[in-house]
Design a protein around this motif. Sequence first.
Motif, PDB file in Angstrom:
ATOM      1  N   SER A   1      43.998  15.860 -24.429  1.00  0.00           N
ATOM      2  CA  SER A   1      44.426  15.361 -23.125  1.00  0.00           C
ATOM      3  C   SER A   1      44.136  16.400 -22.054  1.00  0.00           C
ATOM      4  O   SER A   1      44.325  17.604 -22.263  1.00  0.00           O
ATOM      5  CB  SER A   1      45.925  15.049 -23.169  1.00  0.00           C
ATOM      6  OG  SER A   1      46.355  14.519 -21.936  1.00  0.00           O
TER       7      SER A   1
ATOM      8  N   VAL B   1      42.272   9.129 -25.080  1.00  0.00           N
ATOM      9  CA  VAL B   1      41.815  10.144 -26.025  1.00  0.00           C
ATOM     10  C   VAL B   1      40.839   9.609 -27.069  1.00  0.00           C
ATOM     11  O   VAL B   1      40.156  10.386 -27.744  1.00  0.00           O
ATOM     12  CB  VAL B   1      43.010  10.820 -26.722  1.00  0.00           C
ATOM     13  CG1 VAL B   1      43.875  11.569 -25.712  1.00  0.00           C
ATOM     14  CG2 VAL B   1      43.847   9.809 -27.509  1.00  0.00           C
TER      15      VAL B   1
ATOM     16  N   ASP C   1      47.837  11.291 -23.378  1.00  0.00           N
ATOM     17  CA  ASP C   1      47.602  10.790 -24.731  1.00  0.00           C
ATOM     18  C   ASP C   1      48.566   9.634 -25.001  1.00  0.00           C
ATOM     19  O   ASP C   1      49.684   9.829 -25.498  1.00  0.00           O
ATOM     20  CB  ASP C   1      47.814  11.921 -25.733  1.00  0.00           C
ATOM     21  CG  ASP C   1      47.494  11.516 -27.166  1.00  0.00           C
ATOM     22  OD1 ASP C   1      47.299  10.318 -27.419  1.00  0.00           O
ATOM     23  OD2 ASP C   1      47.467  12.411 -28.033  1.00  0.00           O
TER      24      ASP C   1
END
Length: 312
Positions: free
Chosen positions: A112, A58, A146
């Motif tokens: 995500s 991320v 993530d």
Amino acid sequence: MLISTSACGGGGGDKAGGDDAKAPGKPGASASPSPTKPAGPPMLLDTITPQTGTTAGVAMPISVVFTNPVAAKARATVEKHMKVSASHPVAGAWHWFGDKRADWRPKSYWPSGTKVKIDADMKGVSNGNGRYGVRSYTHTFKIGDDVRADVSVTGHTMKVTRNGKPVRTLSINAGSAQYPTWNGTMAVIDKQKKVHMTSCSVGISCDKGSSNYYDLTLPWDVHLTQSGTYVHYSTGDPNPGSGSARGSHGCVHLSLSDAKWFYGQVKQGDPITITGSPRAKASADNGYAAFNMEWKQWLAGSASGQGTTATL
């Protein structure tokens, strides 16, 4: 992959060089002259990171490295010809590190699951120094789970989360008072099962008689900065934690089993955030530490300012 000159970066400079965007042995973009004669010498891209087909973290910026300098007067036009699209539109901007590297990052972390595409249509575009683009480049990648790691230097812990949920807390040792670890958020550059690390390669010591000399090949290495910071296992610190209180030369040490586990959890672009060190934050171009720069500062290095990604 075995790298011949890597280390824990105690003597590394605050900024990495212009080739930060190039993953070892994996050129991100290649260029060949167009059959049509350009107006001048060609403007080519050296690398685009991430690679096409990559699943990134991320905190991963898009990093573009040019083979020749781009003049300040040409950067707004060049930025406009590097179009970023995403399946979940986000605000973001380009930022220039010197005259050969431009990174694009979202204002906040990528959501995500986002699919991302960069279309760098450089055909006929001037770099302001007499060179002109002769081709276009396209890279597509996606943002995976993530995964984040929060390292407390003073607490000797690393807390790993996945999609907001705690996964594990690991015992760590970070840098010594003489060779402190960088603070801040560093996106994973890459990872290798073995890395050859030497104190001489980062200017710590080339004297084999020095207590700070080392020449080791160590396993389960997660690469954080171009100046030589890794999360890994060290034979000199096999049981890290508050009990051992053994400082590194700037790396983050895990036990052998924890290092292997962590290696399997993370990917390029996952944010590793380190707090509690007496050292400053790593420079934003020391690898992929884009989120160490405040948004206002990031925009100050952009020629075209904030924009929103096109919808993919």
